[in-house]
Design a protein around this motif. Structure first.
Motif, mmCIF file in Angstrom:
data_model
loop_
_atom_site.group_PDB
_atom_site.id
_atom_site.type_symbol
_atom_site.label_atom_id
_atom_site.label_comp_id
_atom_site.label_asym_id
_atom_site.label_seq_id
_atom_site.Cartn_x
_atom_site.Cartn_y
_atom_site.Cartn_z
ATOM 1 N N TRP A 139 0.879 -1.163 0.000
ATOM 2 C CA TRP A 139 0.000 0.000 0.000
ATOM 3 C C TRP A 139 0.920 1.216 0.000
ATOM 4 O O TRP A 139 1.151 1.830 1.022
ATOM 5 N N ALA A 140 1.470 1.514 -1.148
ATOM 6 C CA ALA A 140 2.512 2.517 -1.273
ATOM 7 C C ALA A 140 2.568 2.959 -2.720
ATOM 8 O O ALA A 140 2.097 2.255 -3.617
ATOM 9 N N ASN A 141 3.126 4.142 -2.963
ATOM 10 C CA ASN A 141 3.299 4.590 -4.344
ATOM 11 C C ASN A 141 4.630 5.299 -4.535
ATOM 12 O O ASN A 141 5.244 5.779 -3.572
ATOM 13 N N TYR A 142 5.075 5.332 -5.771
ATOM 14 C CA TYR A 142 6.137 6.249 -6.195
ATOM 15 C C TYR A 142 5.478 7.336 -7.030
ATOM 16 O O TYR A 142 4.636 7.026 -7.889
ATOM 17 N N SER A 143 5.849 8.593 -6.782
ATOM 18 C CA SER A 143 5.299 9.715 -7.528
ATOM 19 C C SER A 143 6.428 10.605 -8.010
ATOM 20 O O SER A 143 7.505 10.652 -7.411
ATOM 21 N N VAL A 144 6.162 11.317 -9.115
ATOM 22 C CA VAL A 144 7.065 12.373 -9.561
ATOM 23 C C VAL A 144 6.309 13.695 -9.487
ATOM 24 O O VAL A 144 5.146 13.769 -9.906
ATOM 25 N N PHE A 145 6.944 14.691 -8.910
ATOM 26 C CA PHE A 145 6.373 16.032 -8.837
ATOM 27 C C PHE A 145 7.266 17.012 -9.602
ATOM 28 O O PHE A 145 8.498 16.872 -9.578
ATOM 29 N N ASP A 146 6.621 17.962 -10.253
ATOM 30 C CA ASP A 146 7.342 19.003 -10.996
ATOM 31 C C ASP A 146 6.827 20.341 -10.468
ATOM 32 O O ASP A 146 5.761 20.808 -10.884
ATOM 33 N N VAL A 147 7.581 20.938 -9.532
ATOM 34 C CA VAL A 147 7.085 22.112 -8.791
ATOM 35 C C VAL A 147 8.091 23.261 -8.853
ATOM 36 O O VAL A 147 9.196 23.129 -9.384
ATOM 37 N N GLU A 148 7.665 24.377 -8.268
ATOM 38 C CA GLU A 148 8.508 25.585 -8.271
ATOM 39 C C GLU A 148 9.750 25.427 -7.402
ATOM 40 O O GLU A 148 10.852 25.831 -7.773
ATOM 41 N N ASP A 149 9.543 24.875 -6.195
ATOM 42 C CA ASP A 149 10.673 24.809 -5.255
ATOM 43 C C ASP A 149 10.322 23.878 -4.098
ATOM 44 O O ASP A 149 9.233 23.307 -4.039
ATOM 45 N N ASN A 150 11.275 23.741 -3.161
ATOM 46 C CA ASN A 150 11.087 22.855 -2.013
ATOM 47 C C ASN A 150 9.838 23.226 -1.222
ATOM 48 O O ASN A 150 9.102 22.341 -0.751
ATOM 49 N N ASP A 151 9.593 24.515 -1.058
ATOM 50 C CA ASP A 151 8.446 24.929 -0.250
ATOM 51 C C ASP A 151 7.134 24.478 -0.884
ATOM 52 O O ASP A 151 6.247 23.976 -0.186
ATOM 53 N N GLU A 152 7.022 24.658 -2.201
ATOM 54 C CA GLU A 152 5.774 24.229 -2.830
ATOM 55 C C GLU A 152 5.579 22.721 -2.686
ATOM 56 O O GLU A 152 4.460 22.253 -2.422
ATOM 57 N N LEU A 153 6.660 21.963 -2.837
ATOM 58 C CA LEU A 153 6.510 20.513 -2.685
ATOM 59 C C LEU A 153 6.039 20.171 -1.276
ATOM 60 O O LEU A 153 5.132 19.352 -1.087
ATOM 61 N N HIS A 154 6.636 20.818 -0.273
ATOM 62 C CA HIS A 154 6.213 20.504 1.099
ATOM 63 C C HIS A 154 4.751 20.873 1.320
ATOM 64 O O HIS A 154 4.019 20.149 2.016
ATOM 65 N N GLN A 155 4.315 21.986 0.735
ATOM 66 C CA GLN A 155 2.912 22.360 0.931
ATOM 67 C C GLN A 155 1.968 21.364 0.289
ATOM 68 O O GLN A 155 0.943 20.998 0.870
#
Lengths: 100, 100, 100, 100, 100, 100, 100, 100, 100, 100
Positions: free
Chosen positions: J50-66
């Motif tokens: 019950w797990a996933n791998y994801s790829v995110f394409d974001v502005e910066d570290n802060d946006e990813l954390h949010q």
């Protein structure tokens, strides 16, 4: 004297939400207090985790332990401490423009 | 955008001492360069180890990789990178006396 | 201020035996020196390993790193450092008979 | 015969606070008792953790197990034991001034 | 006093075969010697590995370290030691038929 | 055919004490039974832990699993099994005096 | 009696290529031999690694160790062995069509 | 296409025994079903653990995930999956007598 | 059918630089080839390491192993493979604007 | 700027099933929202977990954390984040047929 500290929050899922809210408010005030004394000199969220990396600049091991064990969240924290020493290549904390 | 980086030096024991001395001098200059640009913003020796913790403040992941992979010691470094985000309890980088 | 230090010796098998013998003699003298200053306050062999646990009582992180990185065997040591604080249940270092 | 012992306290979060207070008071008395016998010869808090490193000087493995398993907190402790031997470079426990 | 010891052999691949053969012959004789004294009381091959589990019954930690560090293969062994105590459910070493 | 088995007891803290007492009494009897059959041939307490190392001498893997999974404490045990083979340097189980 | 065995090949990079080729040819023949005896009953490549999982069906621990330690690549293998027992839900090795 | 799968059962200790009994019966039937389809081609108990190693022969990753996530015990299983490829030394699944 | 693959390069420090340069050029061409076939569908550098994460979309486990074991750098790679299945929340690979 | 993220779901077994159903529905909608913005660019189930791998394409570290800390399941997720950089051998995201 500086230390790198990693703190991870691990709250039991059955805590009373009001108790948790109070705890988190106390934690923030406690952190602010030690930042203002100049002893908690760095604090970052680790992306994707309920965890932080902090830098402390304190008198000695005992003072660091007293600050950490006084954290309102202490019973629910997993903490690891790395003692830091001066690095011979470090130019110091003056502003970068002034380092040239 | 900030990252915590841990670097551990692991030089093969049969490297030529002159080559190592040159490498270490280049490493120091390289580190000074990036400190002066304001991108290598923290550097500490880990007590008892030939290793350091560093903080970098760069544009993005690509810039960080270019700085790290350009380190003269890079082929002999074990590096781990932790992306950092702003912490809601952090008062900021103004001087501690001014935080009250 | 005290620290627990674990040191494990990992000599490459192709070192010159005379070089190793000299190194080990220097290591012993270096250890004796810091024991006599009262800064290297505990030293035990870990049973079955070429490794030791030591206690150091020094001024600060920097002094500890200088002592450890000055060990003649330092390039061949795997070292880990644990900062220690006073324990509230500790009766102190007076002689046990005098503690009652 | 000496041993290094690491103890980490891991109390379930739903224990009755009065029970915990009694347990901690008994733990302190138990520790004092064995310190006075000269068998619990070192005790340090690990900075940032509810954990300690201790040194014991006992007759044999059985005596150490009896002391450790008799700790009031024993059901809530994670304990690891490292047997120690005399180190050939150790000058002994006489006062540092007398070692010259 | 008993200990469980795990030993794994890790010979560098470039050792001289004659030197290795001599070492292994010395190792066997050394093991036979300590078995005959009644101090090396158990010895098993771990299936699929060049490794063994052994039981030693010795006077104290120092004697165990002296036996282990005297092994001809000691520089090429990875050793871990677990101190053992009497188990309250153990019926003893008399013959099984006699235990009823 | 012999196996080294490590068992660690991990009882949930909210079990009924009478149930635990009964379980432990059954565990002791079960252990005595298999010792008397000559199949549970070694049993030691690991110093400082609620854990043991055991040696079993059984017909095959299936018999070992049936003995282990029949332990009254089995639902609360963390068990690891290492298959053992004869070691070429082992002199055998005759009395040490007779080995010369 | 069955065992699951994981083998990982770790050849030193400076071995003579002809020696390696001979070794690999011997390894294949050795594997074929034990497959034909019906004792090496399963063999799979682990995707992306120079490693395999194998199943052996042998008389006892000693026979398995003799087969494994006789592998031509044995000095260069990292091997781990898991003893297997019958599973109560297993329908057996008859053909699937016949299981209904 | 084959996979090696390791499953470990970790039931919370406070589950209703009747619910557990029903679950285990469903698990057995589910396993029998997939064995009869020829997709669950191997199943062994790991000695001393409530765990198994299994081999599956399925169409693709998706089918394997659907079978595994459909296990009645799935919420209480710790599962790890290793994709397997054909091994060049494998003689195939014909009967051993016929391999010569 | 997709897989996530992590590859870390670990070149011995004594390889001939020309050989390494040739190897790296071959590796790039090999990677380009499989990208053009549509089977190597993702490739990223891991920041600070000589390592990558890749996604492959292939027929089956065997094809993936053939591609990976054919990498010119294969003898110097540490590779781990995770099989991936469709996620029920995934909207698919159409352009994001078209997903609303 | 891209990141690989691994998320594992670890729900306490005593959560109310209706609460869990609501949470999972919210999680799906939240994931769809960020996929449509073009920031959650990859999502795969890890086979058997019950797990996933994801790829995110974001502005910066802060946006990813949010984004990550806003996941409805966030309190029950174990998350690890790997920052990714451009790989010099990557041909880009044009269609494979167009890469030749």
């Amino acid at each position: 004297m500086e230390y790198l500290v990693r703190m991870r929050v691990d709250l039991p899922s059955d805590l009373d939400p009001d108790f948790v809210a109070t705890l988190l408010e106390q934690e923030r005030e406690y952190s602010h207090h030690w930042q203002r004394t100049g002893k908690w000199t760095g604090l970052w969220r680790i992306v994707g985790e309920w965890a932080n990396y902090s830098v402390f600049d304190v008198e000695d091991n005992d003072e660091l332990h007293q600050i950490l064990s006084g954290l309102p969240l202490f019973p629910y924290l997993e903490i690891s401490v790395t003692p830091l020493a001066a690095h011979p290549s470090w130019l110091g904390d003056s502003e970068p423009e002034a380092r040239g």
